[in-house]
Design a protein around this motif. Structure first.
Motif, PDB file in Angstrom:
ATOM      1  N   MET A   1       1.140  -1.057  -0.108  1.00 46.55           N
ATOM      2  CA  MET A   1       0.310   0.146  -0.418  1.00 46.55           C
ATOM      3  C   MET A   1       0.975   1.180   0.304  1.00 46.55           C
ATOM      4  O   MET A   1       1.534   1.052   0.178  1.00 46.55           O
ATOM      5  CB  MET A   1      -1.156  -0.152   1.242  1.00 46.55           C
ATOM      6  N   LYS A   2       0.250   2.570  -0.230  1.00 40.63           N
ATOM      7  CA  LYS A   2       1.243   3.417  -0.354  1.00 40.63           C
ATOM      8  C   LYS A   2       0.856   4.416   0.830  1.00 40.63           C
ATOM      9  O   LYS A   2      -0.620   4.795   0.654  1.00 40.63           O
ATOM     10  CB  LYS A   2       0.597   4.203  -2.275  1.00 40.63           C
ATOM     11  N   VAL A   3       1.196   4.372   1.311  1.00 42.59           N
ATOM     12  CA  VAL A   3       1.790   5.002   2.790  1.00 42.59           C
ATOM     13  C   VAL A   3       1.598   6.442   2.639  1.00 42.59           C
ATOM     14  O   VAL A   3       3.404   7.077   2.450  1.00 42.59           O
ATOM     15  CB  VAL A   3       1.579   4.388   4.143  1.00 42.59           C
ATOM     16  N   LEU A   4       1.572   7.973   3.071  1.00 34.05           N
ATOM     17  CA  LEU A   4       1.966   9.107   3.128  1.00 34.05           C
ATOM     18  C   LEU A   4       1.668   9.731   4.329  1.00 34.05           C
ATOM     19  O   LEU A   4       0.328  10.040   5.293  1.00 34.05           O
ATOM     20  CB  LEU A   4       1.224  10.333   2.260  1.00 34.05           C
ATOM     21  N   THR A  27       5.995   7.505   2.370  1.00 35.35           N
ATOM     22  CA  THR A  27       6.688   8.862   2.051  1.00 35.35           C
ATOM     23  C   THR A  27       6.183   9.295   3.113  1.00 35.35           C
ATOM     24  O   THR A  27       5.332   9.999   4.144  1.00 35.35           O
ATOM     25  CB  THR A  27       5.547   9.638   0.998  1.00 35.35           C
ATOM     26  N   VAL A  28       7.388  10.270   3.655  1.00 37.59           N
ATOM     27  CA  VAL A  28       7.182  11.248   5.146  1.00 37.59           C
ATOM     28  C   VAL A  28       7.662  12.826   4.313  1.00 37.59           C
ATOM     29  O   VAL A  28       8.340  13.622   3.172  1.00 37.59           O
ATOM     30  CB  VAL A  28       7.621  10.885   5.528  1.00 37.59           C
ATOM     31  N   VAL A  29       6.325  13.350   4.642  1.00 36.14           N
ATOM     32  CA  VAL A  29       6.554  15.109   4.266  1.00 36.14           C
ATOM     33  C   VAL A  29       6.698  15.479   5.830  1.00 36.14           C
ATOM     34  O   VAL A  29       6.058  15.355   6.133  1.00 36.14           O
ATOM     35  CB  VAL A  29       5.500  15.512   3.383  1.00 36.14           C
ATOM     36  N   ASP A 252      -3.084   5.775  -0.643  1.00 35.65           N
ATOM     37  CA  ASP A 252      -3.576   5.393  -0.071  1.00 35.65           C
ATOM     38  C   ASP A 252      -4.472   5.010   0.779  1.00 35.65           C
ATOM     39  O   ASP A 252      -5.649   4.948   1.153  1.00 35.65           O
ATOM     40  CB  ASP A 252      -3.124   3.320  -0.712  1.00 35.65           C
ATOM     41  N   ALA A 253      -3.284   5.336   1.766  1.00 36.01           N
ATOM     42  CA  ALA A 253      -3.485   5.796   2.976  1.00 36.01           C
ATOM     43  C   ALA A 253      -2.597   6.803   3.266  1.00 36.01           C
ATOM     44  O   ALA A 253      -1.797   7.172   2.829  1.00 36.01           O
ATOM     45  CB  ALA A 253      -3.144   4.428   4.319  1.00 36.01           C
ATOM     46  N   TYR A 254      -3.104   7.351   4.751  1.00 38.71           N
ATOM     47  CA  TYR A 254      -2.960   9.293   5.314  1.00 38.71           C
ATOM     48  C   TYR A 254      -2.556   8.978   6.699  1.00 38.71           C
ATOM     49  O   TYR A 254      -3.573   8.778   6.882  1.00 38.71           O
ATOM     50  CB  TYR A 254      -3.694  10.208   4.622  1.00 38.71           C
ATOM     51  N   VAL A 255      -1.328   9.167   6.898  1.00 36.01           N
ATOM     52  CA  VAL A 255      -1.206   9.254   8.497  1.00 36.01           C
ATOM     53  C   VAL A 255      -1.183  10.650   8.805  1.00 36.01           C
ATOM     54  O   VAL A 255      -0.120  11.639   8.639  1.00 36.01           O
ATOM     55  CB  VAL A 255       0.061   8.454   8.800  1.00 36.01           C
ATOM     56  N   ALA A 256      -1.534  11.057  10.021  1.00 26.81           N
ATOM     57  CA  ALA A 256      -1.674  12.544  10.452  1.00 26.81           C
ATOM     58  C   ALA A 256      -0.876  12.141  12.210  1.00 26.81           C
ATOM     59  O   ALA A 256      -0.857  11.457  12.909  1.00 26.81           O
ATOM     60  CB  ALA A 256      -3.169  12.713  10.383  1.00 26.81           C
ATOM     61  N   ALA A 257       0.940  12.092  11.432  1.00 26.81           N
ATOM     62  CA  ALA A 257       1.680  12.649  12.957  1.00 26.81           C
ATOM     63  C   ALA A 257       2.009  14.081  12.949  1.00 26.81           C
ATOM     64  O   ALA A 257       3.756  14.404  12.963  1.00 26.81           O
ATOM     65  CB  ALA A 257       2.789  11.781  12.543  1.00 26.81           C
ATOM     66  N   ASN A 378      -9.355   5.911   5.398  1.00 24.47           N
ATOM     67  CA  ASN A 378      -7.996   5.931   4.947  1.00 24.47           C
ATOM     68  C   ASN A 378      -7.334   6.708   5.864  1.00 24.47           C
ATOM     69  O   ASN A 378      -5.983   7.395   4.875  1.00 24.47           O
ATOM     70  CB  ASN A 378      -7.811   5.610   3.324  1.00 24.47           C
ATOM     71  N   LEU A 379      -7.627   7.394   6.429  1.00 24.32           N
ATOM     72  CA  LEU A 379      -6.922   8.274   7.388  1.00 24.32           C
ATOM     73  C   LEU A 379      -6.986   8.336   8.569  1.00 24.32           C
ATOM     74  O   LEU A 379      -7.674   7.997   9.390  1.00 24.32           O
ATOM     75  CB  LEU A 379      -7.947   9.909   7.295  1.00 24.32           C
ATOM     76  N   TYR A 380      -5.624   8.179   9.444  1.00 21.64           N
ATOM     77  CA  TYR A 380      -4.994   7.172  10.028  1.00 21.64           C
ATOM     78  C   TYR A 380      -4.136   8.210  11.856  1.00 21.64           C
ATOM     79  O   TYR A 380      -4.370   9.681  10.659  1.00 21.64           O
ATOM     80  CB  TYR A 380      -4.344   6.269  10.044  1.00 21.64           C
TER      81      TYR A 380
END
Ligand code: FAD
Length: 416
Positions: A1-4, A27-29, A252-257, A378-380
């Motif tokens: 899975m593509k995770v941002l 990928t991390v921004v 595909d999925a996004y992580v709010a950190a 798809n938002l974690y």
């Protein structure tokens, strides 16, 4: 899975590590030029399961009231017209009952123990270095009432597996001989032998390097997240701005950190997270070769200050100020750290001036973080680690990687 992953603090980078190990394309921004440059930059350096008692506990309301208006107060609520702070404070008060405190200690101890263990395994597996010491954490008390209050919190922690045991003054000095000059003002202590310390910024940046080299994680620095775009009940992309201009990133999925800034970016989606910035300070003191500075990490509970030895430096950190997103250094609060340091360790012998810093802890009313899926599937979230983001970082990353991979996390998630 593509995770941002949005945010390259200790929590975002730990998430990247475990997600890439689980086989995801990550990928991390981050808006900064490197990892770990905001709240994970110069924190107290403690891996402290023994710090599992949240600020919201039965003693907190009276203590906070008694400190009101004192510029150097360990816990300082500045009166301001701020709806988010009112809402957060109300929730904080509701967490101060004995029952809620006990539940929160249980959840924090569980995640922190899991995390400390994961950090040890990561160290074995990678050989990562960050001025770390495995010499335990000693809590010391100079006030009898504080000491008695801490005995109950330590008892609850032991019930949930944190081996934090009371020790008398002689034992405190035996554990950390640097306290011998101030033995007369101590009333007692407690010790958690398995707790650790180390430099969170160095760890975060070195782990980001390992993510790149061993996990093929793509880091994009100097990239500011402006908006999360929702469509059809999911996240459809993230608008970011960098020197190259504006673009939309998709995964595909996004992580709010994003640490303390997470609620600001989620609010337009209708997600209201009770995470408020609690400003804390640190002083990093360079030490001369003959310094008698402590090598065992310590906590001065009454003053809410921690001490960690980082090579030839002593990191002193703590206190909390609720004053929105203000990141100015307050001279009085900086000096309160060094004054107390010299009171406890008169033989410190610094080799130069202290370097002061402040950061915004992403704090929930209970100090239990938000880890897992949001109501947009798809938002974690991996945020709200408050006083213990360094302690809970590896565990939070592992838990999140399991959730995104469709696996059951190894620890129960009630309370997260
Ligand atoms: C004084 C002090 C002492 C502390 N001591 C300890 C301790 O001893 N032990 C412990 O466990 N914890 C400690 N903590 C807490 C710990 O430092 C934090 O919980 C932890 O750093 C939070 O990590 P994070 O990754 O969630 O947030 P951060 O490190 O702040 O990371 C968030 C990232 O998001 C990025 N970002 C934010 N907004 C945007 C945007 N719009 N676009 C792009 N990027 C963005 C930021 O640049 C940042 O890199 C302490 C904190 C303080 C302040």
């Amino acid at each position: 899975m593509k995770v941002l992953i949005l945010g390259a603090g200790v929590v975002g980078v730990c998430s990247a590590w475990y997600l890439s190990r689980a086989g995801h394309q990550v990928t991390v921004v981050d808006r900064q030029p490197n990892a770990g440059l905001e709240t994970s930059f110069a924190n107290g350096g403690q891996i402290s399961v023994s710090h599992a008692e949240p600020w919201s506990n039965p003693h907190a309301p009276l203590r906070a009231l008694s400190w009101m208006g004192r510029e150097d107060a360990p816990l300082l609520f500045r009166l301001r017209l701020d709806a988010a702070l009112f809402d957060w404070s109300w929730r904080f008060l509701r967490e101060c009952t004995p029952g809620r405190t006990r539940d929160n200690i249980r959840d924090i101890v569980r995640l922190a123990l899991y995390s400390r263990d994961a950090l040890g395994r990561l160290r074995e597996e990678t050989g990562i270095r960050y001025d770390h010491l495995e010499r335990g954490i000693l809590h010391v008390y100079t006030d009898q009432k504080e000491f008695e209050a801490a005995i109950e919190a330590a008892r609850i922690m032991r019930e949930f597996g944190c081996e934090r045991y009371p020790v008398d003054v002689a034992k405190c000095v035996e554990i950390e001989p640097a306290l011998s000059a101030t033995r007369s003002i101590l009333v007692g202590g407690d010790f958690t032998a398995a707790d650790e310390s180390g430099d969170a910024r160095v760890f975060t940046q070195n782990l980001a390097g390992l993510c790149r080299d061993r996990g093929a994680v793509d880091f994009r620095f100097g990239v500011t997240v402006e908006r999360l775009l929702a469509a059809g009940g999911r996240i459809d992309g993230v608008t970011v701005r960098s020197e190259a201009g504006r673009e939309t990133l998709r995964a595909d999925a996004y992580v709010a950190a994003l640490g303390s800034y997470t609620p600001l970016l989620l609010r337009p989606l209708g997600i209201r997270l009770p995470v408020y910035p609690a400003k804390g300070y640190s002083a990093t003191i360079p030490l001369s070769a003959d310094s008698d500075a402590p090598t065992v990490a310590m906590t001065d509970d009454g003053h809410k200050i921690v001490f960690s030895r980082l090579g030839q430096r002593l990191r002193v950190a703590g206190t909390a100020e609720f004053n929105g997103y203000n990141t100015e250094l307050n001279e009085v609060r900086c000096q309160a750290l060094t004054t107390r340091t010299h009171e406890l360790f008169p033989e410190l012998r610094p080799a130069g001036e202290a370097e002061f810093w402040c950061g915004l802890r992403p704090t929930t009313p209970s100090n239990v973080p938000f880890i897992g899926q949001s109501r947009l599937p798809n938002l974690y979230l991996n945020t709200g680690h408050g006083t213990l983001g360094w302690t809970m970082g590896c565990g939070s990353g592992r838990v999140l990687a399991d959730i995104i991979s469709g696996k059951t996390p190894e620890i129960p998630l009630r309370g997260f």
